[in-house]
Design a protein around this motif. Structure first.
Motif, mmCIF file in Angstrom:
data_model
loop_
_atom_site.group_PDB
_atom_site.id
_atom_site.type_symbol
_atom_site.label_atom_id
_atom_site.label_comp_id
_atom_site.label_asym_id
_atom_site.label_seq_id
_atom_site.Cartn_x
_atom_site.Cartn_y
_atom_site.Cartn_z
ATOM 1 N N ILE A 37 -7.970 -50.451 -65.085
ATOM 2 C CA ILE A 37 -7.774 -49.092 -64.559
ATOM 3 C C ILE A 37 -6.296 -48.735 -64.563
ATOM 4 C CG2 ILE A 37 -7.944 -47.686 -62.454
ATOM 5 C CD1 ILE A 37 -10.654 -49.168 -61.936
ATOM 6 N N LEU A 38 -5.427 -49.681 -64.223
ATOM 7 C CA LEU A 38 -3.991 -49.418 -64.283
ATOM 8 C C LEU A 38 -3.582 -49.029 -65.701
ATOM 9 C CD1 LEU A 38 -2.588 -52.282 -62.038
ATOM 10 C CD2 LEU A 38 -2.484 -49.826 -61.562
ATOM 11 N N ASP A 39 -4.111 -49.732 -66.685
ATOM 12 C CA ASP A 39 -3.825 -49.379 -68.076
ATOM 13 C C ASP A 39 -4.321 -47.972 -68.387
ATOM 14 O OD1 ASP A 39 -2.563 -51.773 -68.735
ATOM 15 O OD2 ASP A 39 -4.423 -52.714 -69.437
ATOM 16 N N GLU A 40 -5.586 -47.700 -68.046
ATOM 17 C CA GLU A 40 -6.226 -46.433 -68.401
ATOM 18 C C GLU A 40 -5.667 -45.241 -67.632
ATOM 19 O OE1 GLU A 40 -10.247 -47.376 -67.400
ATOM 20 O OE2 GLU A 40 -10.440 -48.839 -69.025
ATOM 21 N N GLU A 41 -5.452 -45.423 -66.337
ATOM 22 C CA GLU A 41 -5.096 -44.298 -65.472
ATOM 23 C C GLU A 41 -3.599 -44.176 -65.184
ATOM 24 O OE1 GLU A 41 -7.162 -41.893 -64.342
ATOM 25 O OE2 GLU A 41 -8.808 -42.836 -65.419
ATOM 26 N N TYR A 42 -2.823 -45.160 -65.589
ATOM 27 C CA TYR A 42 -1.395 -45.097 -65.319
ATOM 28 C C TYR A 42 -0.584 -45.275 -66.603
ATOM 29 C CZ TYR A 42 3.092 -45.666 -63.030
ATOM 30 O OH TYR A 42 4.392 -45.493 -62.650
ATOM 31 N N TYR A 43 -0.679 -46.427 -67.210
ATOM 32 C CA TYR A 43 0.177 -46.716 -68.355
ATOM 33 C C TYR A 43 -0.178 -45.914 -69.607
ATOM 34 C CZ TYR A 43 2.375 -50.435 -65.704
ATOM 35 O OH TYR A 43 3.077 -51.126 -64.752
ATOM 36 N N ASP A 44 -1.446 -45.690 -69.863
ATOM 37 C CA ASP A 44 -1.837 -44.992 -71.094
ATOM 38 C C ASP A 44 -1.641 -43.479 -71.047
ATOM 39 O OD1 ASP A 44 -2.543 -47.470 -72.050
ATOM 40 O OD2 ASP A 44 -4.715 -47.135 -71.945
ATOM 41 N N VAL A 45 -1.416 -42.912 -69.865
ATOM 42 C CA VAL A 45 -1.335 -41.451 -69.762
ATOM 43 C C VAL A 45 0.104 -40.921 -69.813
ATOM 44 C CG1 VAL A 45 -3.500 -41.258 -68.504
ATOM 45 C CG2 VAL A 45 -1.365 -41.407 -67.226
ATOM 46 N N LYS A 52 12.678 -48.293 -69.964
ATOM 47 C CA LYS A 52 11.752 -49.251 -70.571
ATOM 48 C C LYS A 52 10.896 -49.846 -69.461
ATOM 49 C CE LYS A 52 11.419 -53.321 -73.369
ATOM 50 N NZ LYS A 52 12.037 -54.327 -74.173
ATOM 51 N N ARG A 53 9.628 -49.874 -69.670
ATOM 52 C CA ARG A 53 8.720 -50.423 -68.652
ATOM 53 C C ARG A 53 8.888 -51.929 -68.504
ATOM 54 N NH1 ARG A 53 3.535 -46.684 -70.042
ATOM 55 N NH2 ARG A 53 3.960 -45.167 -68.419
ATOM 56 N N THR A 54 8.858 -52.356 -67.255
ATOM 57 C CA THR A 54 8.938 -53.795 -66.973
ATOM 58 C C THR A 54 7.551 -54.394 -66.765
ATOM 59 O OG1 THR A 54 9.068 -53.474 -64.580
ATOM 60 C CG2 THR A 54 11.163 -53.486 -65.817
ATOM 61 N N MET A 55 6.554 -53.555 -66.528
ATOM 62 C CA MET A 55 5.174 -53.951 -66.241
ATOM 63 C C MET A 55 5.047 -54.682 -64.905
ATOM 64 S SD MET A 55 3.646 -52.549 -68.759
ATOM 65 C CE MET A 55 1.981 -53.133 -68.709
ATOM 66 N N SER A 56 6.076 -54.630 -64.078
ATOM 67 C CA SER A 56 5.991 -55.305 -62.784
ATOM 68 C C SER A 56 4.955 -54.639 -61.878
ATOM 69 C CB SER A 56 7.350 -55.379 -62.100
ATOM 70 O OG SER A 56 7.848 -54.103 -61.799
ATOM 71 N N PHE A 57 4.749 -53.346 -62.048
ATOM 72 C CA PHE A 57 3.699 -52.664 -61.281
ATOM 73 C C PHE A 57 2.340 -53.250 -61.653
ATOM 74 C CE2 PHE A 57 0.850 -48.816 -60.931
ATOM 75 C CZ PHE A 57 0.710 -48.881 -59.564
ATOM 76 N N TYR A 82 12.918 -52.893 -58.235
ATOM 77 C CA TYR A 82 13.428 -51.760 -58.991
ATOM 78 C C TYR A 82 14.871 -51.483 -58.595
ATOM 79 C CZ TYR A 82 8.512 -50.939 -60.093
ATOM 80 O OH TYR A 82 7.219 -51.071 -60.520
ATOM 81 N N LYS A 83 15.535 -50.665 -59.397
ATOM 82 C CA LYS A 83 16.917 -50.274 -59.125
ATOM 83 C C LYS A 83 16.939 -48.938 -58.389
ATOM 84 C CE LYS A 83 18.583 -52.652 -63.202
ATOM 85 N NZ LYS A 83 19.189 -52.528 -64.497
ATOM 86 N N ALA A 95 2.390 -43.903 -57.525
ATOM 87 C CA ALA A 95 1.386 -44.052 -58.583
ATOM 88 C C ALA A 95 -0.006 -43.685 -58.091
ATOM 89 C CB ALA A 95 1.404 -45.478 -59.126
ATOM 90 N N ALA A 96 -0.294 -43.956 -56.821
ATOM 91 C CA ALA A 96 -1.596 -43.599 -56.260
ATOM 92 C C ALA A 96 -1.805 -42.083 -56.264
ATOM 93 C CB ALA A 96 -1.749 -44.156 -54.848
ATOM 94 N N LYS A 97 -0.700 -41.334 -56.247
ATOM 95 C CA LYS A 97 -0.774 -39.865 -56.302
ATOM 96 C C LYS A 97 -0.756 -39.351 -57.743
ATOM 97 C CE LYS A 97 1.728 -39.499 -51.959
ATOM 98 N NZ LYS A 97 3.032 -39.211 -51.364
ATOM 99 N N GLY A 98 -0.679 -40.273 -58.699
ATOM 100 C CA GLY A 98 -0.631 -39.889 -60.103
ATOM 101 C C GLY A 98 0.764 -39.579 -60.594
ATOM 102 N N LEU A 99 1.776 -39.982 -59.838
ATOM 103 C CA LEU A 99 3.164 -39.710 -60.203
ATOM 104 C C LEU A 99 3.765 -40.927 -60.904
ATOM 105 C CD1 LEU A 99 4.290 -38.108 -56.823
ATOM 106 C CD2 LEU A 99 3.278 -36.966 -58.812
ATOM 107 N N HIS A 100 4.740 -40.662 -61.756
ATOM 108 C CA HIS A 100 5.434 -41.732 -62.470
ATOM 109 C C HIS A 100 6.893 -41.706 -62.055
ATOM 110 C CE1 HIS A 100 2.350 -43.115 -65.374
ATOM 111 N NE2 HIS A 100 1.789 -41.995 -64.944
ATOM 112 N N GLY A 101 7.320 -42.758 -61.384
ATOM 113 C CA GLY A 101 8.682 -42.807 -60.888
ATOM 114 C C GLY A 101 8.976 -41.723 -59.863
#
Length: 141
Positions: A37-45, A52-57, A82-83, A95-101
């Motif tokens: 789901i993280l791939d589908e609903e976060y990373y792929d969108v 550059k993504r660290t994939m730590s999330f 994170y910095k 991310a739960a709200k659909g936001l990126h950073g």
């Protein structure tokens, strides 16, 4: 094959071990779905242009056994680093709200990974646990 026990203590130890393994396996299956789901609903969108993504999330998704009959699947804020004052907790909430950073990019805020995961669990967690209990030899309806 049926198993016999000489004492109640033997039966109890067997049941505790089987239940623990079933719960642990069920949690691991749910974790696998959370990562999908993280791939589908976060990373792929969303594809970032500025970092550059660290994939730590993604890697922060984890399981933990609380006792022999209870486990949890969760996002661990303590493993994300994170910095610029951005914390693991902020990342999970954003991310739960659909936001990126913390930013609402067009077309991505409809993708709320945690809501999707909770809906999946509500529909499938009990079924998965029953399958895992049966796999451990515990007859359950």
């Amino acid at each position: 094959m049926a198993r016999t026990f000489s004492t109640v203590v033997e039966l109890q130890k067997h049941m505790e071990s089987a239940c623990r393994k079933a719960v642990e396996n069920a949690c691991n299956r749910l974790l696998g779905r959370l990562q999908e789901i993280l791939d589908e609903e976060y990373y792929d969108v969303f594809e970032p242009e500025r970092y550059k993504r660290t994939m730590s999330f993604w890697r922060s998704a984890t399981t933990k056994m609380l006792d022999n009959t209870c486990g949890q699947v969760f996002m661990n804020p303590d493993v994300m680093h994170y910095k610029a004052g951005w914390s693991g907790k902020a990342q999970i909430e954003s991310a739960a709200k659909g936001l990126h950073g913390g930013w609402d990019y067009e077309g991505v805020s409809d993708h709320k990974y945690w809501e999707v995961f909770i809906a999946y669990c509500e529909k499938n967690a009990l079924k998965i646990l029953k399958e895992e209990l049966r796999a451990q030899g515990i007859p359950i309806k």
